[in-house]
Design an enzyme around this catalytic site. Sequence first.
Site, PDB file in Angstrom:
ATOM      1  CD  GLU A 218      49.990  10.506  45.201  1.00 34.67           C
ATOM      2  OE1 GLU A 218      49.078  10.568  45.032  1.00 34.67           O
ATOM      3  OE2 GLU A 218      51.009   9.812  45.802  1.00 34.67           O
TER       4      GLU A 218
ATOM      5  CG  ASN B 119      48.617  11.944  40.015  1.00 34.56           C
ATOM      6  OD1 ASN B 119      48.447  11.092  38.896  1.00 34.56           O
ATOM      7  ND2 ASN B 119      48.177  10.849  41.322  1.00 34.56           N
TER       8      ASN B 119
ATOM      9  CB  CYS C  19      43.266  20.938  38.001  1.00 32.11           C
ATOM     10  SG  CYS C  19      45.222  20.084  38.169  1.00 32.11           S
TER      11      CYS C  19
ATOM     12  CB  CYS D  95      46.900  17.870  39.513  1.00 29.80           C
ATOM     13  SG  CYS D  95      46.527  18.273  41.092  1.00 29.80           S
TER      14      CYS D  95
ATOM     15  CD  GLU E 219      42.831  16.844  36.613  1.00 34.42           C
ATOM     16  OE1 GLU E 219      44.430  16.466  37.127  1.00 34.42           O
ATOM     17  OE2 GLU E 219      42.251  17.083  37.244  1.00 34.42           O
TER      18      GLU E 219
ATOM     19  CB  CYS F  49      42.177  19.910  42.198  1.00 33.50           C
ATOM     20  SG  CYS F  49      43.293  20.755  42.072  1.00 33.50           S
TER      21      CYS F  49
END
Length: 198
Positions: free
Chosen positions: A101, A99, A152, A110, A112, A149
Site C-alpha cells: 500500500e 500487497n 488482477c 495487489c 497477485e 480484484c
Amino acid sequence: MSMWLRRQNLRKKKNLKPRNLEPETWNLELGTPRTLAPMKTIDIHIQMQFCSLAELSEEDRRLVQTAIEATNNSYAPYSRFNVGAALRLADGTEVMGANQENAAFPSGLCAERSAIFAAQSQRPDQAIVALAIAAKNVNGLLKDPVTPCGACRQVILEMEDRYKQPVRILLYGTEGVYVINSVKDLMPLSFVDANMRA
C-alpha cells in the site's frame, strides 16, 4: 413553440408513428416498421471446486502455504488487510507476492500482480500454471477465501492469453479452498487481444 409541439408537428408532416419498445418498433426516419428479435436470456455457468486444504495435492498445499507466508510480507498500514500470493511457473519455480500500500492509494499494488510482475520480469519464458491467494486481517487468516480484484483478474487473463494455457487458481480460507481451473470462470465476459482484432 415548445420542443414537444415541434416534434409532434414533424411527426404529422412525415406521417410517423410514435416510437415504442415492443419487438416491432418504428424506424422514425422512414416511417416503416422494423422487426427486432425478442430479447433473450443467456445463462453463464462457472465451474469451481470447494475442498479442504488436506484434499489438495502436496504441490498445491505447498503453494497455498507459501501464499499464507507471503501475507507476512504485506505492507498494509492503511487497510490492515494483508494479502499474500504465490505462483508456480511451468518449470516448478515458485514466486511470492504481497500487497503493497501507499498513502497515494493508486500507487499501491495487489499481491497477485506483484507476484505476476516479479515472475514476468525474471522468467518471461515460463508460463504461470498455478496461483494461490490468502489473506488475513487484524483477527487472523480469513475464514472465507478472498478473490482477486478486477484489475488482477484482467492481468491473470492476460497471462492465460499470452501463454495459451489456463492458470489454476487456489483461493484459501481457513474453512476451505476454492479451486478454479481458469480465470475465465471468474471473468466469463473477458477482454483479450483477440477482441481488438475481431
